[in-house]
Design an enzyme around this catalytic site. Structure first.
Site, PDB file in Angstrom:
ATOM      1  N   CYS A  10       0.862  -1.168   0.000  1.00  0.00           N
ATOM      2  CA  CYS A  10       0.000   0.000   0.000  1.00  0.00           C
ATOM      3  C   CYS A  10       0.902   1.222   0.000  1.00  0.00           C
ATOM      4  O   CYS A  10       2.110   1.114   0.208  1.00  0.00           O
ATOM      5  CB  CYS A  10      -0.907   0.047   1.230  1.00  0.00           C
ATOM      6  SG  CYS A  10      -2.275  -1.135   1.218  1.00  0.00           S
ATOM      7  N   GLY A  36      -0.611   0.231  -5.191  1.00  0.00           N
ATOM      8  CA  GLY A  36      -1.999  -0.154  -4.961  1.00  0.00           C
ATOM      9  C   GLY A  36      -2.917   0.482  -5.972  1.00  0.00           C
ATOM     10  O   GLY A  36      -2.889   1.704  -6.164  1.00  0.00           O
ATOM     11  N   ASN A 111      -0.165   1.511   6.119  1.00  0.00           N
ATOM     12  CA  ASN A 111       0.482   0.559   5.224  1.00  0.00           C
ATOM     13  C   ASN A 111       1.050  -0.560   6.082  1.00  0.00           C
ATOM     14  O   ASN A 111       1.911  -0.317   6.925  1.00  0.00           O
ATOM     15  CB  ASN A 111       1.607   1.243   4.441  1.00  0.00           C
ATOM     16  CG  ASN A 111       2.425   0.261   3.622  1.00  0.00           C
ATOM     17  OD1 ASN A 111       1.926  -0.789   3.220  1.00  0.00           O
ATOM     18  ND2 ASN A 111       3.683   0.603   3.366  1.00  0.00           N
ATOM     19  N   GLY A 112       0.550  -1.789   5.894  1.00  0.00           N
ATOM     20  CA  GLY A 112       1.057  -2.917   6.666  1.00  0.00           C
ATOM     21  C   GLY A 112      -0.048  -3.842   7.124  1.00  0.00           C
ATOM     22  O   GLY A 112      -1.194  -3.718   6.711  1.00  0.00           O
ATOM     23  N   TYR A 252      10.404  -5.974  -5.385  1.00  0.00           N
ATOM     24  CA  TYR A 252       9.060  -6.063  -5.958  1.00  0.00           C
ATOM     25  C   TYR A 252       8.239  -4.795  -5.782  1.00  0.00           C
ATOM     26  O   TYR A 252       7.696  -4.260  -6.739  1.00  0.00           O
ATOM     27  CB  TYR A 252       8.330  -7.267  -5.351  1.00  0.00           C
ATOM     28  CG  TYR A 252       6.910  -7.442  -5.845  1.00  0.00           C
ATOM     29  CD1 TYR A 252       6.644  -7.680  -7.193  1.00  0.00           C
ATOM     30  CD2 TYR A 252       5.836  -7.356  -4.966  1.00  0.00           C
ATOM     31  CE1 TYR A 252       5.339  -7.833  -7.653  1.00  0.00           C
ATOM     32  CE2 TYR A 252       4.531  -7.514  -5.415  1.00  0.00           C
ATOM     33  CZ  TYR A 252       4.292  -7.756  -6.764  1.00  0.00           C
ATOM     34  OH  TYR A 252       3.002  -7.896  -7.208  1.00  0.00           O
TER      35      TYR A 252
END
Length: 272
Positions: A10, A36, A111-112, A252
């Protein structure tokens, strides 16, 4: 837990002390769209009220100049690009997560993944909390609202200490912004500064390039920054840092032109 819930990607952004906050948040999210594509949202504060626009889809399909100028006023903005890791695919599970509570209004982007989210949620429900989404992020709203601390900063610290897992949080009240990372620093979060005043935080430094912000430093594992008017950001160490890097950020998630965890992503990939 499904494979989908184990994935993680995210983007979060925060803008503080700049009259173009909504536009700067928009361009930051646009630059981090790769993190995202399911949903996006922005919350701004004009000092009196929070304003939120969020929807499913890409940043460019949700926001336009009219929305940014007329519906998202203020000098504080937080934003989020969603890649579904937990929760459903409804608009209710898009961020920012907003709520009114006894101290006023608050919005959060995250985010997480919180590894103790299920237990915390069950405990909160037993105490009367009513959840509107399936996101672990909503836990923070309830933890803050139910905290026995009297000041917002102390409530946020209390809520973060009860959260376990990988996270970068950005919170906005009507007058302040907070940015925090988990003790391991699994999820990246960087601090930048505008030449004409104000600060920004973002998941990747590529966001700073597009909005002409100077990269200052990474927010430290276990650190929280507090942004107030006419002051330098205040740093509070909430938890003892135990840094670990997420290799997926390097290979990635992150854009090649970003610096993540203090390293240039392009050079790392080139040498792999």
């Amino acid at each position: 837990m499904s494979d989908r819930e184990l994935n993680e990607e995210c983007a979060v952004v925060g803008i503080f002390g700049n009259e173009n906050a909504s536009k700067l948040a928009y361009f930051s999210l646009f630059s981090m769209q790769h993190r995202g594509q399911e949903a996006a949202g922005i919350t701004t504060s004009d000092g009196k009220k929070l304003h939120t626009i969020k929807d499913r889809g890409l940043v460019t399909s949700i926001f336009n100049e009219d929305i940014l100028d007329k519906k998202l006023p203020g000098s504080i903005a937080i934003g989020h690009n969603r890649y579904s890791t937990a929760g459903d695919d409804s608009i209710l599970d898009a961020q920012p997560v907003y709520a009114r509570y006894d101290l006023g209004e608050m919005a959060i982007v995250h985010n997480g993944n919180l590894t103790n989210a299920t237990k915390v949620r069950e405990d909160l429900i037993k105490k009367g909390a009513i959840f509107q989404t399936f996101m672990d992020t909503e836990n923070l709203i309830h933890l803050i609202a139910k905290s026995e601390e009297t000041k917002l900063t102390d409530r946020i610290i209390d809520a973060i200490k009860k959260s376990e897992g990988a996270f970068s949080f950005v919170f906005s009240s009507r007058t302040k912004m907070y940015a925090a990372r988990d003790p391991h620093g699994f999820r990246p979060l960087s601090l930048g500064k505008f030449k004409n005043g104000g600060y920004t935080v973002a998941s990747e430094t590529c966001a700073f390039d597009l909005i002409d912000a100077e990269f200052i430093r990474d927010i430290l594992p276990g650190e929280m920054l507090i942004f107030r008017d006419d002051q330098e950001p205040e740093s509070i160490i909430i938890s003892d840092p135990q840094p670990y890097h997420c290799i997926f950020e390097y290979i990635y998630f992150a854009r090649p032109d970003s610096n993540v965890f203090g390293k240039n992503v392009y050079q790392l990939r080139k040498n792999m």
